[in-house]
Design a protein around this motif. Structure first.
Motif, mmCIF file in Angstrom:
data_model
loop_
_atom_site.group_PDB
_atom_site.id
_atom_site.type_symbol
_atom_site.label_atom_id
_atom_site.label_comp_id
_atom_site.label_asym_id
_atom_site.label_seq_id
_atom_site.Cartn_x
_atom_site.Cartn_y
_atom_site.Cartn_z
ATOM 1 N N ASN A 238 39.232 29.340 28.362
ATOM 2 C CA ASN A 238 40.212 28.385 27.889
ATOM 3 C C ASN A 238 41.452 29.097 27.365
ATOM 4 O OD1 ASN A 238 40.676 25.586 27.492
ATOM 5 N ND2 ASN A 238 40.671 25.970 25.321
ATOM 6 N N GLU A 261 49.637 30.717 30.546
ATOM 7 C CA GLU A 261 49.332 30.158 29.235
ATOM 8 C C GLU A 261 48.468 28.930 29.235
ATOM 9 O OE1 GLU A 261 53.450 31.560 27.133
ATOM 10 O OE2 GLU A 261 53.170 29.476 27.684
ATOM 11 N N PRO A 263 44.648 26.926 30.224
ATOM 12 C CA PRO A 263 43.247 27.248 30.491
ATOM 13 C C PRO A 263 42.965 27.320 31.989
ATOM 14 C CG PRO A 263 43.433 25.143 29.383
ATOM 15 C CD PRO A 263 44.779 25.723 29.409
ATOM 16 N N LYS A 265 40.987 26.480 35.033
ATOM 17 C CA LYS A 265 40.113 25.351 35.313
ATOM 18 C C LYS A 265 39.242 25.540 36.528
ATOM 19 C CE LYS A 265 40.850 22.541 32.092
ATOM 20 N NZ LYS A 265 39.792 22.132 31.206
ATOM 21 N N ALA A 281 45.269 24.755 34.279
ATOM 22 C CA ALA A 281 45.406 23.352 33.886
ATOM 23 C C ALA A 281 46.820 22.840 34.054
ATOM 24 C CB ALA A 281 44.989 23.177 32.430
ATOM 25 N N ILE A 282 47.766 23.715 34.384
ATOM 26 C CA ILE A 282 49.127 23.234 34.530
ATOM 27 C C ILE A 282 49.542 23.257 35.991
ATOM 28 C CG2 ILE A 282 50.526 25.318 34.317
ATOM 29 C CD1 ILE A 282 52.010 23.779 32.090
ATOM 30 N N GLY A 283 48.641 23.679 36.851
ATOM 31 C CA GLY A 283 48.929 23.629 38.278
ATOM 32 C C GLY A 283 49.272 24.954 38.907
ATOM 33 N N ASP A 284 49.068 26.034 38.203
ATOM 34 C CA ASP A 284 49.351 27.331 38.816
ATOM 35 C C ASP A 284 48.130 27.808 39.570
ATOM 36 O OD1 ASP A 284 50.875 28.304 35.717
ATOM 37 O OD2 ASP A 284 51.802 27.391 37.482
ATOM 38 N N CYS A 303 52.949 22.255 42.844
ATOM 39 C CA CYS A 303 51.735 21.644 42.294
ATOM 40 C C CYS A 303 51.976 21.379 40.828
ATOM 41 C CB CYS A 303 50.557 22.601 42.487
ATOM 42 S SG CYS A 303 49.021 21.910 41.961
ATOM 43 N N CYS A 304 51.986 20.114 40.439
ATOM 44 C CA CYS A 304 52.383 19.830 39.071
ATOM 45 C C CYS A 304 51.259 19.282 38.218
ATOM 46 C CB CYS A 304 53.555 18.860 39.063
ATOM 47 S SG CYS A 304 53.284 17.463 40.116
ATOM 48 N N GLY A 305 50.046 19.280 38.728
ATOM 49 C CA GLY A 305 48.955 18.757 37.916
ATOM 50 C C GLY A 305 47.844 19.790 37.846
ATOM 51 N N SER A 306 46.977 19.600 36.889
ATOM 52 C CA SER A 306 45.877 20.535 36.687
ATOM 53 C C SER A 306 45.041 20.659 37.956
ATOM 54 C CB SER A 306 45.013 19.998 35.557
ATOM 55 O OG SER A 306 43.714 20.506 35.628
ATOM 56 N N ARG A 308 41.699 21.069 39.624
ATOM 57 C CA ARG A 308 40.320 20.883 39.218
ATOM 58 C C ARG A 308 39.334 21.674 40.067
ATOM 59 N NH1 ARG A 308 38.701 16.198 36.367
ATOM 60 N NH2 ARG A 308 39.987 16.142 34.514
ATOM 61 N N LEU A 324 44.719 16.906 39.341
ATOM 62 C CA LEU A 324 45.055 15.655 38.691
ATOM 63 C C LEU A 324 46.366 15.069 39.185
ATOM 64 C CD1 LEU A 324 44.136 16.112 34.963
ATOM 65 C CD2 LEU A 324 42.882 14.991 36.752
ATOM 66 N N GLU B 334 44.774 19.371 30.117
ATOM 67 C CA GLU B 334 45.163 19.402 31.518
ATOM 68 C C GLU B 334 46.353 18.494 31.717
ATOM 69 O OE1 GLU B 334 41.014 18.131 32.632
ATOM 70 O OE2 GLU B 334 41.550 19.509 34.230
ATOM 71 N N PHE B 335 47.232 18.908 32.564
ATOM 72 C CA PHE B 335 48.436 18.136 32.802
ATOM 73 C C PHE B 335 48.310 17.344 34.088
ATOM 74 C CE2 PHE B 335 51.382 19.297 29.572
ATOM 75 C CZ PHE B 335 50.827 20.452 29.044
ATOM 76 N N GLU B 336 48.708 16.103 33.999
ATOM 77 C CA GLU B 336 48.745 15.302 35.225
ATOM 78 C C GLU B 336 50.056 15.507 35.944
ATOM 79 O OE1 GLU B 336 46.356 11.540 33.399
ATOM 80 O OE2 GLU B 336 48.113 11.201 34.643
ATOM 81 N N VAL B 338 53.789 17.753 35.368
ATOM 82 C CA VAL B 338 54.687 18.533 34.530
ATOM 83 C C VAL B 338 55.848 18.928 35.421
ATOM 84 C CG1 VAL B 338 53.551 20.728 35.027
ATOM 85 C CG2 VAL B 338 54.765 20.444 32.908
ATOM 86 N N LYS B 340 58.350 21.127 37.105
ATOM 87 C CA LYS B 340 58.512 22.561 37.356
ATOM 88 C C LYS B 340 59.798 22.774 38.130
ATOM 89 C CE LYS B 340 53.790 24.004 37.385
ATOM 90 N NZ LYS B 340 52.685 24.553 38.111
#
Lengths: 430, 352
Positions: A238, A261, A263, A265, A281-284, A303-306, A308, A324, B334-336, B338, B340
């Motif tokens: 995390n 920065e 977590p 996922k 979790a931020i889409g990287d 990619c802008c969402g977590s 999964r 997400l 978790e972000f739905e 964001v 960029k």
């Protein structure tokens, strides 16, 4: 200055992926056509219902008799035939009589693993299943078919508890299916031998830093690194760290890499045994080389969402990621380029790639019902395979014709798919 | 070289030719001197003025011709030629595959399943907690006071030194349905954090262009009736979700007699907030007033009902920065969605 010209994404090679989402729908995405097709949703299975939201999936990627196991939020585990979508059998997650009903009511399933190789008696048994709940109860049991006579003797389920406190968040099964790995919030990574049900290794947290501060344990994703070696483990935390553990050398992490920065996922190993794909979790999405501990590169694709779930195609240099933001994205691993993205309208939870997919079109034979598995098994492998292949191919053919318009509409409608695993099976066609 | 050019250009000016064009010695090439390449300021400005005048004359001619054509067509009883529609960025917006379709069953199922459905189906009444960042000054308190008057059933709590995650916990205990945190930067409210409870998404908006009620001319004072809510242009999936989130702040049964309306208008990913009181009036309008020549035509009085608006309450714009799944947890959540930098590939692409 943002780039204002659009670069067309090149298409994908033939591919079949199944994604599950938080409304309990299972969507099948296929790419037809050689070299440069766009993925389209060919089928959607299941009614949209939030209580049937999919928590974990496991795909037995076999040539004959593949099974997709799906764990839902309402406590049921369904086994589906990934070719047609019919439910083979359903069992309850909390089955054994010893568990207290009230305790297990809130205990959601976290990990689900269907054993690919263990198939003893195929006429009545579907296979063996390993389930892990959030509170740490692990259970291995064999699953019977729904049409099997109920008085068949089933092995008593093997249960044990992995942790005393804390929540288990990630679990993984090594490819030889003898060892299982569990980790989570305040749960250090544990490696268990499944044949003897004993813990053979547990990780140790890293030493406190020079201020005396130690980071609490919180593993969010884990996997085995090589497919023929159960000794190397890669885990994401995390606290945005990717760690490599080697059980033969030490209990602490051998390599620990900080990645941005958010977590971690999702972690997925590559077939070459030293590359891992990491989603945050931020889409990287990035890939790391575990021999050196360096990042190979990031995958840029809006990619802008977590993220999964990530799935790797067994043969082709392709990965699929879902998250997400409701998109299923297919990437080329050599160039780290986005091949295509599909909008599937829900929060996606997982994706599996079907590696036995051929896009070749044979003369359409009607898809045969996989009647009795024992028959198929007893007969020559080829016969059974051919049937299934043909069934898959002809299904594709029919779907192709009918589905092109639908696909476009479905692509528009795709909602957030929480997990995109691409069970892409591409074969010969490339 | 440069002198040669100027002399030639001067010659051409004398000849009466246009400054702009001149022919090179080589017959194949034809160089165009842009007016901006003339170094002499007086000559350059003269050329520009001439260009501008020409353009204006042309435009007037076009408009006159168009008007004449349409008038003629009307007189003849034919259809007038089509009116030209100006090209705007909204008109030429990139086709977005995430736009909600009206026949989408999954959308409705998703709506039933999402975190706001309890409030939107009127199973729970919305209860809003408003708080600020730790240091609040200048326009912040005034803004919060106005927000309290806009959103019914809202309560203000001082921030103190509580952590936001703790505040979320306390609010859940007291059964609030959402939290609004007004963040101040440099003595100006800068950001708005909308947290749905119990486990709803967290939307982070950047707030700009705030005009308080006292700064609006001829403003009205809002009453305490439940307002009607107008949500414009939230077309995509993300927009739909944000729209539902905003909808869950307000009570679902508006009091139409109160004649109070709150508008959230989305345009180009900016959400404009307006708060009006309206009144319906019957206005008598005489026909044929425009035609001054025919005095003989008696004006038929036609009664039309129109609505007059009086703005009350603050006026501000919001822009969505990120939408996070779950309650406030920027580090571990978790972000739905964001924003960029590599998403901005086109000036015609919007996300809400």
């Amino acid at each position: 200055m943002p780039r204002t010209s659009t670069v067309e994404s090149p298409g994908c090679p033939p591919l079949r992926a199944l994604t599950t989402d938080s409304l309990g729908l299972i969507k099948v995405v296929e790419v037809r056509g050689k070299g440069g097709g766009t993925p389209q949703v060919v089928e959607t299975w299941g009614p949209p219902d939030a209580s049937r939201s999919v928590l974990a999936t496991s795909y037995a990627d076999r040539k004959k008799d593949p099974v997709l196991a799906v764990a839902r939020k309402n406590g049921l585990i369904e086994f589906l035939n990934p070719l047609k979508g019919d439910v083979l059998t359903t069992i309850k997650a909390s089955e054994s009589g010893s568990t207290d009903q009230s305790a297990s009511a809130n205990d959601l399933l976290v990990g689900l693993h269907f054993f690919k190789s263990k198939q003893e008696d195929s006429s009545s048994m579907l296979g063996t299943l390993l389930t892990c709940t959030e509170k740490g109860k692990v259970c291995i049991r064999s699953v019977g078919r729904s049409d099997a006579p109920s008085d068949q003797s089933i092995d008593s389920p093997n249960e044990w508890s992995v942790t005393n406190g804390g929540h288990v968040l990630c679990s993984s099964l090594d490819p030889s299916e003898n060892y299982a790995l569990f980790g989570g919030k305040h749960v250090e990574l544990n490696l268990w031998d499944l044949n003897s049900s004993k813990k053979i290794w547990a990780a140790k947290p890293p030493r406190p830093n020079n201020l005396g501060i130690s980071i609490p344990t919180w593993f969010t994703a884990s996997t085995f690194l090589c497919k023929d070696d159960h000794r190397k483990i890669v885990a994401g935390t995390n606290q945005h760290q990717v760690r490599l553990y080697d059980i033969t050398s030490q209990r602490r992490a051998v390599i620990s890499i900080d990645f941005r920065e958010s977590p971690i996922k999702a972690v997925r190993e590559d077939t070459d045994g030293h590359t891992v794909y990491v989603g945050t979790a931020i889409g990287d999405l990035a890939s790391f080389d575990m021999r050196t501990g360096k990042m190979v590169g990031c995958y840029k694709g809006k990619c802008c969402g977590s993220i999964r779930s990530i799935a790797k195609h067994p043969d082709l240099p392709l990965i699929a990621s879902c998250g997400l933001d409701s998109y299923l994205r297919i990437w080329d691993t050599n160039k780290r380029q986005l091949l295509s993205a599909v909008f599937l309208k829900q929060h996606l939870t997982s994706v599996v790639i079907d590696s036995h997919f051929t896009a070749q079109e044979l003369e359409g034979t009607k898809p045969e019902e996989p009647t009795s598995q024992s028959e198929v098994r007893d007969q020559s492998d080829q016969g059974g395979n051919c049937d299934e292949e043909r069934s898959r191919k002809s299904k594709k053919k029919r779907k192709d014709a009918a589905g092109k318009k639908e696909k476009k509409m479905k692509m528009h409608d795709e909602e957030q798919i929480s997990g995109i695993e691409d069970p892409a099976e591409k074969r010969l066609d490339r | 070289m440069a002198k040669e050019k100027k002399r030639k250009a001067a010659e051409e000016a004398v000849d009466g030719d246009d400054y702009i064009e001149r022919e090179d010695k080589k017959p194949k090439k034809q160089k165009l001197i842009l007016a901006s390449q003339i170094k002499n300021k007086e000559k350059r400005s003269a050329v520009y003025a001439k260009l501008k005048h020409e353009k204006r004359v042309e435009k007037h001619k076009k408009i006159k011709a168009r008007d004449a054509a349409s008038k003629q067509a009307l007189e003849l009883g034919e259809e007038p030629p089509e009116k030209m529609v100006p090209r705007t960025i909204e008109n030429t917006r990139e086709l977005d595959e995430t736009v909600c379709r009206p026949d989408d069953e999954e959308l409705f199922a998703g709506n039933d399943a999402d975190e706001f459905s309890a409030v939107l189906k009127q199973q729970t009444a919305p209860k809003v907690l408003i708080t600020t960042c730790r240091f609040n000054s200048s326009r912040g308190p005034a803004f919060i006071k106005e927000l309290l008057s806009v959103i019914p059933n809202a309560q203000y709590y001082k921030r103190g030194t509580y952590e936001l995650k703790k505040i979320v916990e306390y609010a859940k205990n007291k059964e609030f349905t959402s939290i609004i945190v007004v963040h101040t930067n440099r003595r100006e409210p800068d950001a708005l954090l909308l947290i749905g409870l119990p486990d709803g998404p967290t939307a982070h908006f950047r707030l700009s262009n705030l005009v308080l009620r006292k700064d609006i001319k001829n403003h009205g004072n809002p009453t305490s009736h439940e307002p009607e809510l107008v949500l414009n242009n939230f077309t995509t999936r993300l927009g739909h979700r944000v729209g539902r989130m905003i909808q869950s702040l307000f009570p679902q049964v508006p009091n139409f007699r109160g004649r109070r309306v709150v508008t959230f208008h989305n345009q180009r990913d900016f959400i404009f907030f307006r708060h009006h009181r309206y009144v319906f009036e019957v206005k008598e309008k005489k026909e044929g007033l425009k035609d001054k020549k025919s005095k003989a035509s008696q004006g038929k009085t036609e009664k039309k009902a129109i609505a007059r608006l009086q703005e009350c309450g603050p006026r501000f714009t919001l822009k969505l920065v990120s939408l996070q799944h779950g309650t406030f947890d920027t580090k571990g959540g978790e972000f739905e969605w964001v924003h960029k930098a590599d998403m901005d590939t086109s000036r015609r692409r919007f996300f809400i």
